[in-house]
Design an enzyme around this catalytic site. Structure first.
Site, mmCIF file in Angstrom:
data_model
loop_
_atom_site.group_PDB
_atom_site.id
_atom_site.type_symbol
_atom_site.label_atom_id
_atom_site.label_comp_id
_atom_site.label_asym_id
_atom_site.label_seq_id
_atom_site.Cartn_x
_atom_site.Cartn_y
_atom_site.Cartn_z
ATOM 1 N N CYS A 26 0.813 -1.220 0.000
ATOM 2 C CA CYS A 26 0.000 0.000 0.000
ATOM 3 C C CYS A 26 0.843 1.267 0.000
ATOM 4 O O CYS A 26 0.446 2.284 -0.575
ATOM 5 C CB CYS A 26 -0.964 -0.007 1.185
ATOM 6 S SG CYS A 26 -0.253 -0.472 2.764
ATOM 7 N N ARG B 31 5.466 4.306 11.589
ATOM 8 C CA ARG B 31 4.046 4.189 11.926
ATOM 9 C C ARG B 31 3.627 5.429 12.717
ATOM 10 O O ARG B 31 4.315 5.834 13.663
ATOM 11 C CB ARG B 31 3.794 2.925 12.750
ATOM 12 C CG ARG B 31 2.322 2.628 12.976
ATOM 13 C CD ARG B 31 1.665 2.078 11.729
ATOM 14 N NE ARG B 31 1.937 0.656 11.517
ATOM 15 C CZ ARG B 31 1.617 0.011 10.401
ATOM 16 N NH1 ARG B 31 1.041 0.651 9.396
ATOM 17 N NH2 ARG B 31 1.879 -1.273 10.268
ATOM 18 N N GLN C 88 2.979 5.939 8.023
ATOM 19 C CA GLN C 88 1.966 4.943 7.713
ATOM 20 C C GLN C 88 0.937 4.787 8.829
ATOM 21 O O GLN C 88 1.266 4.722 10.010
ATOM 22 C CB GLN C 88 2.640 3.593 7.415
ATOM 23 C CG GLN C 88 3.480 3.648 6.154
ATOM 24 C CD GLN C 88 4.196 2.358 5.827
ATOM 25 O OE1 GLN C 88 5.364 2.377 5.457
ATOM 26 N NE2 GLN C 88 3.517 1.225 5.942
ATOM 27 N N HIS D 170 -1.965 6.569 4.296
ATOM 28 C CA HIS D 170 -0.503 6.629 4.339
ATOM 29 C C HIS D 170 -0.018 7.922 3.689
ATOM 30 O O HIS D 170 -0.626 8.430 2.736
ATOM 31 C CB HIS D 170 0.119 5.450 3.578
ATOM 32 C CG HIS D 170 -0.040 4.138 4.268
ATOM 33 N ND1 HIS D 170 -0.521 3.996 5.541
ATOM 34 C CD2 HIS D 170 0.237 2.868 3.835
ATOM 35 C CE1 HIS D 170 -0.535 2.709 5.869
ATOM 36 N NE2 HIS D 170 -0.079 2.005 4.851
#
Length: 339
Positions: free
Chosen positions: A124, A242, A151, A249
């Protein structure tokens, strides 16, 4: 036209079902499949979720997979052998030389090279980056990128979203502790899905650490970009982080080219690229739930006239997974590769 959706009860699987309907894919029958644990569940509009077995997988034209790598490795070849074109959303087949890795707007012609009857969906994060990089590559000739991703928790699936949502109220109970003793605040909750406490935090470890010091998530960004863009020598310096965002994202990219970058020409190329929107400063929250990818903060590098910096965001569940899967299915139907 019979379409199987494998992993239909998961977050991406449910979105796949919705998108097949939204985009009016010419399917006479859509059959949901899932693990033995979820088989038998009734999904409104689709009936009973089927188990994966030799008896249930025959007679399909398309099989759309979002069920994890181990399931894909076992069952994708079996669906293909039974006559279906498989579009797989896991990492299982992405780097197989006989499996095309396709972003529908970037390299649609690659779909014709599915020797194993399988087409792979990229990671992704890679997916979001490919649209602006392809637009700029065609204009200036890409040769290197430095990419830092931000992300969303949803990149780890529903469990990633749930873990972040559960952590936020616990840490919010004592805002002063977040300021005075962050380590103590972080230990008020447990982190099982993410590498560390994600609420009110940023976690610079995403994926399994490899021997070279990079994570598998970071190596996907390198390897998949090279394959999709057909640039085996592309230099990629990736860092994956993260962040406490539910869905969406974002990636900051410094891209370097063979030719000097002219800003107006770059903006024109980005704005003209399909499903890519130019915005001053896009954020993942505001682009969650949208099909397009957004790019902003576009600026020529301060020191290198052959480099440009930009910030790109996209919904990791939609364009990053379900939407591109359905777009590949649409490509296959339009080109007569199924049915």
């Amino acid at each position: 036209m019979r379409v199987a959706v494998v992993g239909a009860t998961g977050a991406v699987g449910r979105l796949l079902l919705a998108m097949l309907s939204e985009r009016s894919v010419a399917a006479d029958e859509v059959v949901p499949f899932a693990s033995a644990r979820s088989a038998g569940t009734i999904l409104e509009g689709y009936g009973e979720v089927q188990p994966l077995s030799a008896e249930t997988i025959s007679g399909f034209d398309l099989a759309l997979f979002s069920a994890g790598g181990s399931t894909s490795r076992e069952w994708a070849p079996q669906f293909a052998a039974a006559g279906a074109l498989v579009v797989d959303n896991s990492s299982a087949w992405r780097m197989d030389d006989q499996v095309p890795l396709v972003v529908s707007e970037v390299n649609p012609d690659a779909i014709a090279n599915a020797a194993k009857g399988i087409v792979a969906n990229p990671n992704c994060t890679t997916m979001v980056a490919m649209l602006p990089l392809k637009a700029l590559h065609d204009q200036f000739g890409l040769n290197a990128i430095v990419a830092t991703s931000y992300q969303a928790a949803g990149g780890a699936g529903r469990s990633g979203i749930d873990e972040l949502a559960a952590q936020v109220p616990v840490l919010h109970e004592d805002v002063n502790l977040l300021v005075s003793d962050g380590a103590k605040a972080a230990r008020k909750v447990t982190a099982e899905v993410h590498a560390n406490t994600l609420a009110y935090n940023v976690v610079p470890m995403l994926g399994a650490l490899e021997a070279n010091g990079y994570t598998d998530e970071e190596m996907k960004l390198q390897n998949e970009s090279r394959k999709i863009l057909e640039l085996p020598g592309l230099k990629v310096s990736p860092t994956c982080v993260r962040v406490p965002v539910m869905v969406g994202h974002a990636i900051e990219i410094r891209a370097s080219f063979e030719r000097a970058v002219e800003l107006d020409a770059a903006l024109e190329a980005l704005a003209a690229f399909p499903n890519l929107v130019v915005e001053a400063a896009p954020t993942p929250l505001e682009w969650a739930g949208r099909d397009e990818v957004a790019v902003g903060r576009v600026r020529v590098d301060l020191d290198d006239p052959n480099s440009i910096n930009f910030f790109v965001v996209g919904d990791n569940l939609r364009k990053g997974a379900a939407l591109n899967t359905v777009q590949i299915a649409e490509l296959a139907i339009a080109r007569g590769l199924v049915g």
